[in-house]
Design an enzyme around this catalytic site. Structure first.
Site, PDB file in Angstrom:
ATOM      1  N   HIS A   1      -1.203  -9.460  -6.364  1.00 18.54           N
ATOM      2  CA  HIS A   1       0.081 -10.003  -5.907  1.00 18.54           C
ATOM      3  C   HIS A   1       0.108 -11.538  -5.915  1.00 18.54           C
ATOM      4  O   HIS A   1       1.057 -12.154  -6.397  1.00 18.54           O
ATOM      5  CB  HIS A   1       0.397  -9.549  -4.483  1.00 18.54           C
TER       6      HIS A   1
ATOM      7  N   HIS B   1       3.827  -4.296  -7.010  1.00 17.59           N
ATOM      8  CA  HIS B   1       5.170  -4.142  -6.434  1.00 17.59           C
ATOM      9  C   HIS B   1       5.796  -5.482  -6.046  1.00 17.59           C
ATOM     10  O   HIS B   1       7.010  -5.577  -5.893  1.00 17.59           O
ATOM     11  CB  HIS B   1       5.176  -3.144  -5.269  1.00 17.59           C
TER      12      HIS B   1
ATOM     13  N   LYS C   1      -1.958   0.056  -8.177  1.00 16.82           N
ATOM     14  CA  LYS C   1      -3.120  -0.775  -7.931  1.00 16.82           C
ATOM     15  C   LYS C   1      -3.946  -0.159  -6.793  1.00 16.82           C
ATOM     16  O   LYS C   1      -3.391   0.612  -6.032  1.00 16.82           O
ATOM     17  CB  LYS C   1      -2.696  -2.199  -7.598  1.00 16.82           C
TER      18      LYS C   1
ATOM     19  N   ARG D   1      -3.591  18.121  -3.080  1.00 12.47           N
ATOM     20  CA  ARG D   1      -4.459  19.260  -2.761  1.00 12.47           C
ATOM     21  C   ARG D   1      -3.969  20.061  -1.556  1.00 12.47           C
ATOM     22  O   ARG D   1      -4.443  21.167  -1.318  1.00 12.47           O
ATOM     23  CB  ARG D   1      -5.884  18.770  -2.514  1.00 12.47           C
TER      24      ARG D   1
HETATM   25  C1  BG6 Z   1      -0.279  -3.633  -0.752  1.00 14.03           C
HETATM   26  C2  BG6 Z   1      -1.596  -3.810  -0.051  1.00 14.03           C
HETATM   27  O1  BG6 Z   1      -0.429  -3.781  -2.138  1.00 14.03           O
HETATM   28  O2  BG6 Z   1       0.642  -4.603  -0.275  1.00 14.03           O
HETATM   29  C3  BG6 Z   1      -1.436  -3.696   1.457  1.00 14.03           C
HETATM   30  O3  BG6 Z   1      -2.509  -2.818  -0.506  1.00 14.03           O
HETATM   31  C4  BG6 Z   1      -0.364  -4.663   1.935  1.00 14.03           C
HETATM   32  O4  BG6 Z   1      -2.653  -3.968   2.127  1.00 14.03           O
HETATM   33  C5  BG6 Z   1       0.902  -4.492   1.125  1.00 14.03           C
HETATM   34  O5  BG6 Z   1      -0.122  -4.393   3.295  1.00 14.03           O
HETATM   35  C6  BG6 Z   1       1.920  -5.560   1.470  1.00 14.03           C
HETATM   36  O6  BG6 Z   1       3.119  -5.277   0.829  1.00 14.03           O
HETATM   37  P1  BG6 Z   1       4.510  -5.724   1.460  1.00 14.03           P
HETATM   38  O7  BG6 Z   1       5.498  -5.393   0.409  1.00 14.03           O
HETATM   39  O8  BG6 Z   1       4.669  -4.938   2.719  1.00 14.03           O
HETATM   40  O9  BG6 Z   1       4.363  -7.183   1.739  1.00 14.03           O
END
Ligand code: BG6
Length: 486
Positions: A235, A172, A142, A43
């Site tokens: 995760h 991820h 997500k 936006r």
């Molecule tokens: C995200 C969460 O999916 O993963 C975050 O929403 C978190 O809160 C993050 O900090 C952690 O990812 P990574 O790859 O930095 O461990």
């Protein structure tokens, strides 16, 4: 193969911290197919040049393992375009279709890096303007919903417009190098698989610990997050699946996802007593991290001062099948913990009859480390040769370490880059199928229900520690301890 890559939510945190850097890196690594266009939209009232300048300023605030040059950034921006629009409006969907229809790309990827509440309306809108034909792949970030009912509602709306093979649900963590290597270790080598079962493994511990707090996401996290929805339902349970699943028949996406689904469906349902004893819920108060004082969660911007949102949780899970019956899987995740680390620790059973002097009850451990760097370590006992006289002949723990940076060089691929490459290649193996998400929501549903009726179950912990002591007591009941307590 001409491709168009569209990011809705193009000025959001995720876009500049993860997604755009991932596309840029793929571009620098020569991993993007030729003839691509990248469109960001939000936006914000920016034009193309302003967006590129905005992105550049943000890129400059990030730390790059491989610093980039002016020329590289300039070459990348030649792919970039920006459209300012309100994607809740039908005109915006048409504007998107008009941009895509400026040419006839072979692949059109639409990445929804926006609030999940917008997913249903957006997908319906995309369908209405024809942006659901066979060239189109949609990536869903997500969290996909807030609970089983909202996740199902989103999924129904998305699947009314798109076929399952067009839907890429991101987790991820599945794109991380060590998670890939866990698959390789288990199914590319014959060494561990015979030992990978209840007869040889005493327990498994999975930790994702962050030293950061909620940063600028306090309001969002407090309203819609909490460790259960932010980390555990997705995760953490996906990592559990990677450890516990049976060997798939191939690396085909559905073969892998079928096996993960079986794990999720075999999780022992949590009774009220389990939730009391085997699920820990915590929230950080002020404390010290790396020499500095940090505020408590309730003092963070956007967080309600009386919030009961959990920033830590731990579960003792069990998998009811032949391979894992009786083996505890300890899962924990939290913010503002002592350090940033993520690992999977597989503790093997001690030898049945020790004949050497050495540490009592020693267990071989396999540690798959995801963060801060990728490695796999195997802890064994060996005879000490260069110790003091009293130690000579004793067995001492030594590590067999595989450091991926050392083995393969420093040019690593970040999770989002790996996943984006997969989307462009049309490979779904690192993406989550809806039935997996459903099963994960079903598993955590009794916890959500119980916590909503029991605010007193929240335990406060000091920032900079490893969470509430109850999380250690839970392991102690099984004669186990978290890695940092050994
Ligand atoms: C995200 C969460 O999916 O993963 C975050 O929403 C978190 O809160 C993050 O900090 C952690 O990812 P990574 O790859 O930095 O461990």
């Amino acid at each position: 193969m001409a491709f168009d890559l569209v990011f809705l939510g193009g000025t959001g945190d995720l876009a500049w911290r993860k997604l755009m850097p991932a596309v840029f890196q793929a571009f620098r690594h020569g991993a993007l197919p030729p003839d691509g266009r990248v469109l960001a939209s939000s936006r914000e009232t920016l034009d193309r040049a302003q967006y590129c300048a905005w992105l550049r300023a943000r890129f400059d605030s990030l730390t790059w393992d491989e610093p980039f040059t002016e020329e590289e950034f300039a070459a990348f921006t030649s792919l970039l375009d920006f459209i300012s629009m309100d994607i809740t409006q039908p005109e915006a969907h048409q504007a998107l279709a008009d941009w895509v229809n400026l040419r006839d790309a072979d692949t059109v990827v639409i990445y929804l890096a926006v609030a999940p509440a917008l997913f249903s309306g957006l997908c319906t809108g995309l369908g209405r303007v024809g942006l659901n034909d066979k060239r189109v792949r949609v990536v869903l970030e997500k969290p996909l919903g807030y609970d089983l009912a909202s996740a199902t509602a989103i999924n129904d709306a998305v699947s009314a417009v798109l076929k399952e093979h067009q839907i890429f649900r991101i987790d991820h963590y599945l794109g991380k190098q060590s998670v890939q290597n866990l698959m390789a270790l288990r199914f590319g080598n014959s060494l561990f698989e015979p030992l990978w079962r209840r007869e040889w493994i005493e327990n498994v511990q999975i930790t994702i610990a962050e030293d950061l707090g909620v940063e600028q996401r306090g309001g969002y996290y407090d309203r819609s997050g909490g460790a259960l929805r932010d980390m555990m339902q997705n995760h953490m349970l996906q990592l559990l699946c990677m450890v516990a699943m049976e060997p798939p028949a191939s690396d085909d996406a559905d073969a892998v996802r079928d096996e993960k689904l079986k794990v999720l469906r075999s999780l022992k349902p949590l009774s009220a007593a389990d939730i009391n004893n085997n699920v820990i819920r915590g929230q950080y108060r002020a404390g010290r991290i790396q020499g500095g004082t940090v505020p408590g969660y309730r003092e963070e911007d956007g967080v309600s001062p009386a919030s009961h949102t959990e920033t830590f949780m731990a579960i003792r899970a069990e998998i009811e099948n032949w391979r894992w019956a009786g083996v505890p899987f300890f899962l924990r995740t939290g913010k503002r913990l002592a350090q940033r680390t993520a690992d999977i620790v597989v503790n093997f059973r001690p030898v049945p009859h020790p004949i050497f002097a050495g540490p009592n009850g020693f267990q071989n451990r396999l540690v798959i480390r995801l963060q801060p760097s990728d490695s796999i370590e195997l802890e064994l006992l060996a005879k000490a040769s260069n110790r003091s006289k009293s130690e000579q002949g004793r067995l001492v723990p030594v590590g067999l370490n595989l450091d991926f940076k050392e083995a393969f060089g420093t040019q690593t691929i970040e999770a989002y880059e790996r996943l984006l490459r997969k989307v462009l290649a049309g490979r779904l193996d690192l993406f989550v199928r809806f039935d997996e998400q459903q099963a994960a929501w079903r598993y955590v549903a009794p916890i959500i229900e119980s916590w909503s009726n029991d605010p007193d179950s929240l335990r406060l912990y000091n920032a900079g520690t490893w969470g509430p002591p109850a999380a250690s007591a839970m392991l102690a009941r099984d004669g186990a301890a978290w890695p940092e307590e050994r």
